[in-house]
Motif scaffolding. Structure first.
Motif, mmCIF file in Angstrom:
data_model
loop_
_atom_site.group_PDB
_atom_site.id
_atom_site.type_symbol
_atom_site.label_atom_id
_atom_site.label_comp_id
_atom_site.label_asym_id
_atom_site.label_seq_id
_atom_site.Cartn_x
_atom_site.Cartn_y
_atom_site.Cartn_z
ATOM 1 N N MET A 81 1.508 14.630 -9.406
ATOM 2 C CA MET A 81 2.503 13.989 -8.760
ATOM 3 C C MET A 81 1.745 13.802 -7.281
ATOM 4 O O MET A 81 1.460 15.067 -6.513
ATOM 5 C CB MET A 81 3.634 14.498 -8.710
ATOM 6 N N THR A 82 1.859 13.018 -6.513
ATOM 7 C CA THR A 82 1.582 12.780 -5.039
ATOM 8 C C THR A 82 2.513 13.233 -4.171
ATOM 9 O O THR A 82 3.498 12.847 -4.149
ATOM 10 C CB THR A 82 1.246 10.940 -4.695
ATOM 11 N N LYS A 83 2.112 14.297 -3.386
ATOM 12 C CA LYS A 83 2.812 14.833 -2.372
ATOM 13 C C LYS A 83 3.303 14.047 -1.172
ATOM 14 O O LYS A 83 2.344 13.474 -0.748
ATOM 15 C CB LYS A 83 2.363 16.427 -2.001
ATOM 16 N N SER A 84 4.485 13.888 -0.497
ATOM 17 C CA SER A 84 4.627 13.006 0.518
ATOM 18 C C SER A 84 4.835 13.814 1.925
ATOM 19 O O SER A 84 5.530 14.878 1.705
ATOM 20 C CB SER A 84 6.081 11.982 0.236
ATOM 21 N N ILE A 85 4.063 13.418 2.879
ATOM 22 C CA ILE A 85 4.165 14.204 4.112
ATOM 23 C C ILE A 85 5.001 13.257 4.877
ATOM 24 O O ILE A 85 4.420 12.160 5.532
ATOM 25 C CB ILE A 85 2.730 14.458 4.567
ATOM 26 N N PHE A 102 0.028 6.065 16.202
ATOM 27 C CA PHE A 102 0.320 7.167 15.282
ATOM 28 C C PHE A 102 0.278 6.788 13.964
ATOM 29 O O PHE A 102 -0.089 7.373 12.901
ATOM 30 C CB PHE A 102 1.598 7.925 15.679
ATOM 31 N N LYS A 103 1.157 5.547 13.685
ATOM 32 C CA LYS A 103 1.463 5.076 12.432
ATOM 33 C C LYS A 103 0.184 4.653 11.697
ATOM 34 O O LYS A 103 -0.066 4.905 10.786
ATOM 35 C CB LYS A 103 2.355 3.804 12.546
ATOM 36 N N GLU A 104 -0.711 4.000 12.523
ATOM 37 C CA GLU A 104 -1.997 3.675 12.166
ATOM 38 C C GLU A 104 -2.913 4.543 11.631
ATOM 39 O O GLU A 104 -3.720 4.496 10.632
ATOM 40 C CB GLU A 104 -2.743 2.325 12.959
ATOM 41 N N LEU A 105 -2.869 5.655 12.611
ATOM 42 C CA LEU A 105 -3.895 6.866 12.384
ATOM 43 C C LEU A 105 -3.569 7.486 11.005
ATOM 44 O O LEU A 105 -4.550 7.782 10.278
ATOM 45 C CB LEU A 105 -3.721 7.961 13.594
ATOM 46 N N PHE A 106 -2.329 7.610 10.713
ATOM 47 C CA PHE A 106 -1.764 8.197 9.562
ATOM 48 C C PHE A 106 -2.043 7.244 8.330
ATOM 49 O O PHE A 106 -2.399 7.609 7.220
ATOM 50 C CB PHE A 106 -0.338 8.634 9.527
ATOM 51 N N ILE A 107 -1.877 6.038 8.673
ATOM 52 C CA ILE A 107 -2.418 5.183 7.387
ATOM 53 C C ILE A 107 -3.901 5.189 7.257
ATOM 54 O O ILE A 107 -4.118 5.111 5.985
ATOM 55 C CB ILE A 107 -2.175 3.671 7.857
ATOM 56 N N LEU A 108 -4.751 5.231 8.326
ATOM 57 C CA LEU A 108 -5.954 5.470 7.931
ATOM 58 C C LEU A 108 -6.304 6.773 7.332
ATOM 59 O O LEU A 108 -7.337 6.999 6.352
ATOM 60 C CB LEU A 108 -6.906 5.310 9.233
ATOM 61 N N ALA A 109 -5.466 7.779 7.429
ATOM 62 C CA ALA A 109 -5.775 9.256 6.891
ATOM 63 C C ALA A 109 -5.394 8.983 5.701
ATOM 64 O O ALA A 109 -6.246 9.594 4.660
ATOM 65 C CB ALA A 109 -4.675 10.061 7.687
ATOM 66 N N ASN A 110 -4.661 8.379 5.288
ATOM 67 C CA ASN A 110 -4.159 8.209 3.719
ATOM 68 C C ASN A 110 -5.328 7.776 2.842
ATOM 69 O O ASN A 110 -5.575 8.154 1.994
ATOM 70 C CB ASN A 110 -2.929 7.266 3.771
ATOM 71 N N LYS A 111 -6.139 6.517 3.579
ATOM 72 C CA LYS A 111 -7.314 6.077 2.787
ATOM 73 C C LYS A 111 -8.195 7.100 2.557
ATOM 74 O O LYS A 111 -8.763 7.250 1.786
ATOM 75 C CB LYS A 111 -7.784 4.834 3.676
ATOM 76 N N VAL A 112 -8.593 8.112 3.697
ATOM 77 C CA VAL A 112 -9.416 9.035 3.650
ATOM 78 C C VAL A 112 -9.104 10.164 2.539
ATOM 79 O O VAL A 112 -9.885 10.402 1.826
ATOM 80 C CB VAL A 112 -9.715 9.661 5.005
ATOM 81 N N ILE A 113 -7.773 10.516 2.487
ATOM 82 C CA ILE A 113 -7.325 11.216 1.348
ATOM 83 C C ILE A 113 -7.467 10.609 0.124
ATOM 84 O O ILE A 113 -8.125 11.680 -0.931
ATOM 85 C CB ILE A 113 -5.895 11.512 1.712
ATOM 86 N N VAL A 114 -7.248 9.392 -0.044
ATOM 87 C CA VAL A 114 -7.587 8.623 -1.432
ATOM 88 C C VAL A 114 -9.068 9.155 -1.710
ATOM 89 O O VAL A 114 -9.021 9.099 -2.771
ATOM 90 C CB VAL A 114 -6.958 7.606 -1.331
ATOM 91 N N ASP A 115 -9.796 8.539 -0.855
ATOM 92 C CA ASP A 115 -11.234 8.673 -1.113
ATOM 93 C C ASP A 115 -11.743 10.201 -1.247
ATOM 94 O O ASP A 115 -12.799 10.125 -2.080
ATOM 95 C CB ASP A 115 -11.779 8.359 0.253
ATOM 96 N N HIS A 116 -11.123 11.082 -1.096
ATOM 97 C CA HIS A 116 -11.491 12.407 -1.394
ATOM 98 C C HIS A 116 -10.548 12.978 -2.503
ATOM 99 O O HIS A 116 -10.826 14.191 -2.688
ATOM 100 C CB HIS A 116 -11.065 13.413 -0.058
ATOM 101 N N HIS A 149 -7.401 13.519 -3.085
ATOM 102 C CA HIS A 149 -6.372 14.563 -3.009
ATOM 103 C C HIS A 149 -5.026 13.753 -3.212
ATOM 104 O O HIS A 149 -4.829 12.582 -3.044
ATOM 105 C CB HIS A 149 -6.381 15.025 -1.454
ATOM 106 N N ASP A 150 -4.108 14.806 -3.782
ATOM 107 C CA ASP A 150 -2.670 14.078 -4.209
ATOM 108 C C ASP A 150 -1.769 14.290 -3.055
ATOM 109 O O ASP A 150 -0.829 15.123 -3.222
ATOM 110 C CB ASP A 150 -2.260 14.745 -5.592
ATOM 111 N N MET A 151 -1.988 13.455 -1.862
ATOM 112 C CA MET A 151 -0.883 13.700 -0.890
ATOM 113 C C MET A 151 -0.986 12.522 -0.056
ATOM 114 O O MET A 151 -2.131 11.706 0.115
ATOM 115 C CB MET A 151 -1.350 14.904 0.086
ATOM 116 N N GLN A 152 0.093 11.862 0.427
ATOM 117 C CA GLN A 152 0.023 10.921 1.355
ATOM 118 C C GLN A 152 1.007 10.936 2.370
ATOM 119 O O GLN A 152 2.175 11.358 2.381
ATOM 120 C CB GLN A 152 0.515 9.591 0.836
ATOM 121 N N PHE A 153 0.843 10.382 3.736
ATOM 122 C CA PHE A 153 1.756 10.412 4.833
ATOM 123 C C PHE A 153 2.504 9.329 4.536
ATOM 124 O O PHE A 153 2.177 8.105 4.325
ATOM 125 C CB PHE A 153 0.984 10.153 6.136
ATOM 126 N N VAL A 154 3.780 9.526 4.742
ATOM 127 C CA VAL A 154 4.973 8.634 4.628
ATOM 128 C C VAL A 154 5.414 8.323 6.150
ATOM 129 O O VAL A 154 6.099 9.294 6.533
ATOM 130 C CB VAL A 154 6.068 9.000 3.646
#
Length: 307
Positions: free
Chosen positions: A1-5, A23-37, A39-44
């Motif tokens: 299950m993906t953890k929501s931050i 800030f919003k766009e930085l976290f959206i880009l971070a989400n893409k990096v997280i997926v590429d690596h 990891h089961d987490m995403q910024f909401v």
């Protein structure tokens, strides 16, 4: 299950919009990096205005107060916003501020007897309003666990990267920094600050001494001379000078000279040795130590970064 931050960004009146959306766009880009690596987490991310705070505070892990662009709302925020911040903190959210946003955070009382930073040009005003807060404007970012504050107007980027590192993995933050072409190495606000002496304190005798220092910084200066100029005893002069300027006379003189050295490093081709002699020091190594202590960089590193 993906953890929501869960991130809440406060879009208060006159907040810097490039930071609110950044800030919003930085976290959206971070989400893409997280997926590429893998990891089961995403910024909401939610952007919330103070007069529309109907969302439950229990649904946020991070609350961010961006920098201020203009106006004075940050000096007198609504009671609704202050209550939201206190409730969110009580429910476990990490509170974050950038630049003048720290004023809003300070008004909750949650910064009392704790360390924080804000823009260096706002330091005097902040200290007057919030004497219980240990302000450290030489720091670009202070992570005090449940409260994180950042200093300069563009420090929201450093704050965003700090949040990414804390809630995901440091290598996620570094990868994101490389993608954004942003320096993720350690920086300090004092690298960028300028010494702006306080002249509006109302003590005319001390002001006379300050004007003398400003005009004669490259001459031999000492407390005996300056106290005589102010028609005071050395002990009285030391006390009144420190109260008026927040610096002891020697510290004040050092900062005036370091500021002049920075200006010369940026605007001339003089060597540091030449500059040292021109501003009143005979010992280059001694002044280099003073420069590093105040600026946080060696003269050569300063020149490499800014010239």
């Amino acid at each position: 299950m993906t953890k929501s931050i869960r991130v809440v960004i406060i879009d208060y009146p006159h907040a810097l919009q490039s930071a609110v959306l950044g800030f919003k766009e930085l976290f959206i880009l971070a989400n893409k990096v997280i997926v590429d690596h893998n990891h089961d987490m995403q910024f909401v991310i939610r952007i919330v205005q103070p007069d529309k705070m109907s969302e439950s505070v229990s649904s946020s892990d991070i609350v961010i107060i961006p920098p201020n662009l203009e106006g004075s709302y940050f000096k007198a925020p609504s009671s609704k916003l202050l209550m939201f911040l206190k409730d969110a903190h009580r429910m476990g959210a990490i509170l974050c501020s950038a630049c003048a946003g720290t004023f809003i955070l300070a008004q909750t009382g949650l910064l009392d007897n704790r360390s924080a930073t804000t823009h260096w040009q706002l330091a005097d005003e902040f200290n007057e309003q919030y004497p219980k807060v240990s302000l450290k404007v030489e720091s670009l970012l202070i992570n005090d666990g449940d409260i994180i504050s950042a200093g300069g107007l563009m420090s929201w980027i450093d704050l965003g990267l700090e949040i990414v590192a804390q809630f995901t993995r440091p290598h996620i933050m570094r990868t994101l920094g490389k993608y954004l072409i942003v320096d993720t190495g350690r920086r300090e606000q004092r690298y960028y600050s300028s010494f702006s002496p306080k002249f509006s304190h109302g003590n005319e005798q001390i002001l006379q001494a300050q004007h003398y220092i400003q005009a004669n910084y490259n001459q031999s200066l000492n407390i005996v001379m300056l106290a005589a100029l102010a028609c005071m005893s050395e002990r009285t002069f030391l006390r009144q000078f420190t109260n008026a300027t927040t610096f002891k006379p020697i510290q004040y003189i050092q900062r005036v000279r370091v500021q002049k050295a920075c200006e010369l490093l940026e605007s001339t081709t003089q060597s540091f040795e030449q500059i040292t002699l021109n501003i009143g020091y005979d010992d280059v190594n001694s002044f280099r130590k003073v420069f590093i202590k105040i600026i946080g960089l060696s003269p050569s590193a300063f020149k490499a970064r800014f010239v």
